[in-house]
Design a protein around this motif. Structure first.
Motif, PDB file in Angstrom:
ATOM      1  N   GLN A   1      -0.978  -3.348 -10.352  1.00  0.00           N
ATOM      2  CA  GLN A   1      -1.356  -2.216  -9.509  1.00  0.00           C
ATOM      3  C   GLN A   1      -2.842  -1.970  -9.722  1.00  0.00           C
ATOM      4  O   GLN A   1      -3.324  -1.922 -10.856  1.00  0.00           O
ATOM      5  N   PHE A   2      -3.560  -1.809  -8.636  1.00  0.00           N
ATOM      6  CA  PHE A   2      -5.012  -1.701  -8.699  1.00  0.00           C
ATOM      7  C   PHE A   2      -5.465  -0.242  -8.730  1.00  0.00           C
ATOM      8  O   PHE A   2      -4.658   0.672  -8.622  1.00  0.00           O
ATOM      9  N   SER A   3      -6.779  -0.083  -8.888  1.00  0.00           N
ATOM     10  CA  SER A   3      -7.329   1.270  -9.046  1.00  0.00           C
ATOM     11  C   SER A   3      -7.064   2.157  -7.840  1.00  0.00           C
ATOM     12  O   SER A   3      -7.000   3.384  -7.959  1.00  0.00           O
ATOM     13  N   ASP A   4      -6.899   1.552  -6.670  1.00  0.00           N
ATOM     14  CA  ASP A   4      -6.595   2.350  -5.478  1.00  0.00           C
ATOM     15  C   ASP A   4      -5.091   2.511  -5.287  1.00  0.00           C
ATOM     16  O   ASP A   4      -4.645   2.981  -4.235  1.00  0.00           O
ATOM     17  N   TYR A   5      -4.306   2.107  -6.283  1.00  0.00           N
ATOM     18  CA  TYR A   5      -2.846   2.224  -6.345  1.00  0.00           C
ATOM     19  C   TYR A   5      -2.090   1.204  -5.505  1.00  0.00           C
ATOM     20  O   TYR A   5      -0.865   1.182  -5.572  1.00  0.00           O
ATOM     21  N   HIS A   6      -2.807   0.363  -4.763  1.00  0.00           N
ATOM     22  CA  HIS A   6      -2.047  -0.657  -4.074  1.00  0.00           C
ATOM     23  C   HIS A   6      -1.594  -1.696  -5.099  1.00  0.00           C
ATOM     24  O   HIS A   6      -2.139  -1.778  -6.216  1.00  0.00           O
TER      25      HIS A   6
ATOM     26  N   GLU B   1       0.566   4.563 -12.580  1.00  0.00           N
ATOM     27  CA  GLU B   1      -0.847   4.698 -12.946  1.00  0.00           C
ATOM     28  C   GLU B   1      -1.423   3.379 -13.462  1.00  0.00           C
ATOM     29  O   GLU B   1      -2.093   3.326 -14.497  1.00  0.00           O
ATOM     30  N   LYS B   2      -1.122   2.329 -12.733  1.00  0.00           N
ATOM     31  CA  LYS B   2      -1.693   1.002 -12.970  1.00  0.00           C
ATOM     32  C   LYS B   2      -1.176   0.304 -14.230  1.00  0.00           C
ATOM     33  O   LYS B   2      -1.641  -0.774 -14.593  1.00  0.00           O
TER      34      LYS B   2
ATOM     35  N   PRO C   1      -0.125   7.654   0.488  1.00  0.00           N
ATOM     36  CA  PRO C   1      -1.267   8.313  -0.164  1.00  0.00           C
ATOM     37  C   PRO C   1      -0.826   9.330  -1.208  1.00  0.00           C
ATOM     38  O   PRO C   1       0.119  10.095  -0.993  1.00  0.00           O
ATOM     39  N   ARG C   2      -1.480   9.292  -2.349  1.00  0.00           N
ATOM     40  CA  ARG C   2      -1.232  10.171  -3.510  1.00  0.00           C
ATOM     41  C   ARG C   2       0.025   9.791  -4.287  1.00  0.00           C
ATOM     42  O   ARG C   2       0.380  10.489  -5.232  1.00  0.00           O
TER      43      ARG C   2
ATOM     44  N   ASP D   1       1.665   7.506  -7.072  1.00  0.00           N
ATOM     45  CA  ASP D   1       1.073   6.795  -8.204  1.00  0.00           C
ATOM     46  C   ASP D   1       1.995   5.728  -8.792  1.00  0.00           C
ATOM     47  O   ASP D   1       1.629   5.050  -9.746  1.00  0.00           O
TER      48      ASP D   1
ATOM     49  N   TYR E   1       0.865  -1.180   0.000  1.00  0.00           N
ATOM     50  CA  TYR E   1       0.000   0.000   0.000  1.00  0.00           C
ATOM     51  C   TYR E   1       0.903   1.231   0.000  1.00  0.00           C
ATOM     52  O   TYR E   1       1.587   1.497   0.986  1.00  0.00           O
TER      53      TYR E   1
END
Lengths: 116, 115
Positions: free
Chosen positions: B68-73, B51-52, B27-28, B30, B24
């Motif tokens: 990498q998923f949409s929530d960036y994890h 960016e995934k 935050p922010r 990418d 994870y």
């Protein structure tokens, strides 16, 4: 191709001695960034410094200092008055400076042991 | 300040099993990077995502995959585990403008042991 060489595999000093860790790099890029990381026995990678290829000023942060010389492709790290807590593996690393998330290339590391 | 979170911190698997590591990012951030560090070795770059989308690929075995998923994890999936996969796996994250400078913030690592 990029390459980072840390010729000193292990260094052992007595507390309060000064110690310099050597780092030599190879790159064809004109823009790049150099780093030093510390990895204590607990295993995490601790960021120490970042320097870009256009800034050759030496830097001092407390007992730590760094000497960047483009002419010799070296980025050496000196610890003054070493302490037992400085015992760790130290990695020098190189980044191409692109914006695409390209890799950080590490040297093989130098194991520093500071004895009381 | 929030740092890069990796889970699990320790994992023990048998040969030929499958393992999944999660990361994870801050935050922010990418961009996510995965590194593998064997005993006494320097960290070796596996793969990165921006960016995934995969942005760089290193010495990642074909048995491994990541996304990498949409929530960036991000997750690193390792199948048909071998003894040689035993290592410390680091995840790191970065963001523009730091992405270009390569200032990677590392997690504390996930230690995988394959028996």
């Amino acid at each position: 191709a990029q390459k980072v060489t840390q010729a000193q595999t292990e260094i052992s000093v007595v507390e309060k001695e000064d110690v310099t860790l050597d780092c030599v790099y190879e790159t064809r890029d004109t823009t790049y960034y150099l780093f030093w990381y510390k990895q204590p026995p607990s295993g995490e990678l601790v960021f120490l410094i970042r320097r870009n290829s256009f800034d050759e000023q030496n830097e001092i942060s407390g007992r730590y200092s760094w000497n960047f010389q483009k002419s010799t492709s070296s980025f050496n790290f000196t610890i003054t008055a070493s302490q037992v807590v400085d015992s760790a593996v130290y990695f020098c690393a190189l980044h191409k400076g692109e914006t695409s998330g390209s890799r950080l290339t590490f040297g093989e590391g130098t194991q520093l042991t500071v004895n009381p | 300040a929030a740092g890069v979170i990796q889970s699990p911190r320790h994992l023990i698997k048998e040969k030929r099993e499958t393992a999944t590591l999660k990361c994870y990012p801050i935050p922010r951030h990418d961009t996510v990077y995965w590194y593998q560090q064997g005993p006494g070795q320097d960290p070796q770059f596996l793969i990165s995502f921006y960016e995934k989308m995969q942005s760089d690929k290193g010495s990642i075995p074909d048995r491994f995959s990541a996304q990498q998923f949409s929530d960036y994890h991000s997750e690193l999936n390792m199948s048909s585990l071998e003894l040689g996969d035993s290592a410390l796996y680091f995840c790191a994250s970065s963001s523009y403008p730091d992405r270009g400078s390569g200032e990677l913030f590392f997690g504390e690592g996930s230690r995988l042991t394959v028996l």
